[in-house]
Design a protein around this motif. Structure first.
Motif, PDB file in Angstrom:
ATOM      1  N   GLN A 138       0.830  -1.208   0.000  1.00  9.91           N
ATOM      2  CA  GLN A 138       0.000   0.000   0.000  1.00  9.91           C
ATOM      3  C   GLN A 138       0.857   1.248   0.000  1.00  9.91           C
ATOM      4  O   GLN A 138       0.554   2.234  -0.683  1.00  9.91           O
ATOM      5  CB  GLN A 138      -0.935  -0.017   1.212  1.00  9.91           C
ATOM      6  CG  GLN A 138      -2.021  -1.081   1.151  1.00  9.91           C
ATOM      7  CD  GLN A 138      -2.900  -1.078   2.392  1.00  9.91           C
ATOM      8  OE1 GLN A 138      -2.610  -0.393   3.368  1.00  9.91           O
ATOM      9  NE2 GLN A 138      -3.981  -1.842   2.349  1.00  9.91           N
ATOM     10  N   LEU A 139       1.957   1.202   0.766  1.00 15.30           N
ATOM     11  CA  LEU A 139       2.874   2.340   0.805  1.00 15.30           C
ATOM     12  C   LEU A 139       3.491   2.571  -0.570  1.00 15.30           C
ATOM     13  O   LEU A 139       3.543   3.709  -1.062  1.00 15.30           O
ATOM     14  CB  LEU A 139       3.969   2.086   1.838  1.00 15.30           C
ATOM     15  CG  LEU A 139       5.101   3.124   1.893  1.00 15.30           C
ATOM     16  CD1 LEU A 139       4.556   4.483   2.307  1.00 15.30           C
ATOM     17  CD2 LEU A 139       6.191   2.670   2.853  1.00 15.30           C
ATOM     18  N   LEU A 140       3.955   1.497  -1.205  1.00 11.77           N
ATOM     19  CA  LEU A 140       4.561   1.616  -2.538  1.00 11.77           C
ATOM     20  C   LEU A 140       3.567   2.183  -3.540  1.00 11.77           C
ATOM     21  O   LEU A 140       3.897   3.049  -4.352  1.00 11.77           O
ATOM     22  CB  LEU A 140       5.051   0.247  -3.018  1.00 11.77           C
ATOM     23  CG  LEU A 140       6.231  -0.374  -2.265  1.00 11.77           C
ATOM     24  CD1 LEU A 140       6.555  -1.743  -2.836  1.00 11.77           C
ATOM     25  CD2 LEU A 140       7.457   0.526  -2.315  1.00 11.77           C
ATOM     26  N   ASN A 141       2.332   1.711  -3.481  1.00 12.55           N
ATOM     27  CA  ASN A 141       1.313   2.176  -4.421  1.00 12.55           C
ATOM     28  C   ASN A 141       0.963   3.640  -4.181  1.00 12.55           C
ATOM     29  O   ASN A 141       0.640   4.369  -5.111  1.00 12.55           O
ATOM     30  CB  ASN A 141       0.064   1.298  -4.322  1.00 12.55           C
ATOM     31  CG  ASN A 141       0.305  -0.100  -4.871  1.00 12.55           C
ATOM     32  OD1 ASN A 141       1.070  -0.275  -5.819  1.00 12.55           O
ATOM     33  ND2 ASN A 141      -0.323  -1.092  -4.276  1.00 12.55           N
ATOM     34  N   GLY A 142       1.019   4.062  -2.908  1.00 11.36           N
ATOM     35  CA  GLY A 142       0.743   5.460  -2.607  1.00 11.36           C
ATOM     36  C   GLY A 142       1.806   6.402  -3.131  1.00 11.36           C
ATOM     37  O   GLY A 142       1.547   7.588  -3.366  1.00 11.36           O
ATOM     38  N   LEU A 143       3.024   5.856  -3.352  1.00 11.94           N
ATOM     39  CA  LEU A 143       4.120   6.676  -3.861  1.00 11.94           C
ATOM     40  C   LEU A 143       4.209   6.680  -5.379  1.00 11.94           C
ATOM     41  O   LEU A 143       4.967   7.455  -5.958  1.00 11.94           O
ATOM     42  CB  LEU A 143       5.458   6.169  -3.283  1.00 11.94           C
ATOM     43  CG  LEU A 143       5.614   6.273  -1.765  1.00 11.94           C
ATOM     44  CD1 LEU A 143       6.880   5.556  -1.305  1.00 11.94           C
ATOM     45  CD2 LEU A 143       5.636   7.731  -1.327  1.00 11.94           C
ATOM     46  N   LYS A 144       3.425   5.801  -6.026  1.00 10.43           N
ATOM     47  CA  LYS A 144       3.486   5.707  -7.480  1.00 10.43           C
ATOM     48  C   LYS A 144       2.757   6.867  -8.139  1.00 10.43           C
ATOM     49  O   LYS A 144       1.764   7.380  -7.612  1.00 10.43           O
ATOM     50  CB  LYS A 144       2.850   4.383  -7.952  1.00 10.43           C
ATOM     51  CG  LYS A 144       3.711   3.163  -7.718  1.00 10.43           C
ATOM     52  CD  LYS A 144       2.997   1.920  -8.227  1.00 10.43           C
ATOM     53  CE  LYS A 144       3.863   0.688  -8.065  1.00 10.43           C
ATOM     54  NZ  LYS A 144       5.021   0.692  -8.969  1.00 10.43           N
ATOM     55  N   SER A 145       3.253   7.252  -9.300  1.00  9.37           N
ATOM     56  CA  SER A 145       2.567   8.286 -10.071  1.00  9.37           C
ATOM     57  C   SER A 145       1.270   7.716 -10.628  1.00  9.37           C
ATOM     58  O   SER A 145       1.153   6.512 -10.872  1.00  9.37           O
ATOM     59  CB  SER A 145       3.457   8.760 -11.226  1.00  9.37           C
ATOM     60  OG  SER A 145       4.657   9.312 -10.731  1.00  9.37           O
ATOM     61  N   LYS A 146       0.297   8.561 -10.834  1.00  8.56           N
ATOM     62  CA  LYS A 146      -1.000   8.131 -11.331  1.00  8.56           C
ATOM     63  C   LYS A 146      -0.854   7.442 -12.677  1.00  8.56           C
ATOM     64  O   LYS A 146      -0.134   7.905 -13.562  1.00  8.56           O
ATOM     65  CB  LYS A 146      -1.930   9.338 -11.471  1.00  8.56           C
ATOM     66  CG  LYS A 146      -3.359   8.960 -11.816  1.00  8.56           C
ATOM     67  CD  LYS A 146      -4.258  10.187 -11.830  1.00  8.56           C
ATOM     68  CE  LYS A 146      -5.699   9.789 -12.147  1.00  8.56           C
ATOM     69  NZ  LYS A 146      -6.598  10.984 -12.161  1.00  8.56           N
TER      70      LYS A 146
END
Length: 227
Positions: A138-146
């Protein structure tokens, strides 16, 4: 006069041939490679130093490959989260692995097949491990660009219970197969090598992983049927 038929041109994607290597993890100062790993069997001083160390150096080449993965990280190892007796702790091992799955990691398909770590005294170990990796995803996905692919980390605890047929340990990074004599990642203190550079598709590793993954069991749940 007949027209000459143009020869067929193979326009399929060119696959870079993998280079086979055999590697040994080593303690600081005992490797012969720039990253600290060994490309040959260790000598006696290196063997004793590693055996007596409380914290063993992992195989750096492997974790660099993990960091550079573009699509897939698949691991089969019953003891990936189980350190040797009196050497470090399970939580330190988990945290080390999580730290390697950093925010710039491109690979989004991350799967681990291991054994249940639950005990009669503590039946929540497996779920605790899974929760930590799910929270990291979840943390990694929150840091990904849209617009970028969502990262998924899944763990199955079905080895030794639902699929008690595996001795060696394996990892698939993208389309490269790694074979480990002991714990994936090179954590073990005894002399143990890893080989890399095998085509995972050619050697049937992709299908084998899918076979093991598909055996009866629920992802992230305790498969160990204890009284």
């Amino acid at each position: 006069m007949f027209n000459k038929v143009a020869p067929k041109v193979n326009i399929s994607k060119k696959i870079t041939k993998l280079e086979n290597e055999i590697l040994w993890p080593a303690q600081k100062g005992f490797g012969n490679l720039p990253n600290g790993d060994l490309s040959k069997f260790p000598k006696m001083d290196a063997i004793v130093n590693r055996k007596n160390a409380f914290m063993t150096n992992p195989l750096q080449t492997f974790w660099t490959a993990i960091s550079n993965a573009k699509e897939r990280i698949w691991i089969i190892d019953p003891y990936i989260f189980e350190p040797e007796n009196n050497k470090n702790s399970r939580q330190n091992r988990i945290q080390f692995i999580i730290d390697q799955l950093h925010e710039t990691l491109e690979a989004c398909d991350i799967k681990v097949i291991t054994k249940s770590h639950n005990t009669i005294e503590n039946k929540n170990i497996d779920n605790d491990i899974l929760i930590q990796f799910k929270e990291h995803a979840q943390l990694l996905n929150g840091l990904k660009s849209k617009g970028l692919t969502i990262c998924d980390i899944d763990i199955k605890f079905n080895l030794t219970t639902n699929f008690d047929y595996i001795h060696d340990r394996f990892a698939i990074i993208d389309d490269e197969l790694w074979h480990f004599g002991a714990t994936v990642g090179g954590f073990h203190s005894l002399v143990s090598a890893a080989t890399r550079g095998w085509d995972a598709n050619e050697h049937g590793a992709i299908e084998f992983f899918k076979l093991v993954w598909s055996t009866e069991g629920i992802v992230g749940k305790n498969e160990n049927k204890m009284a």
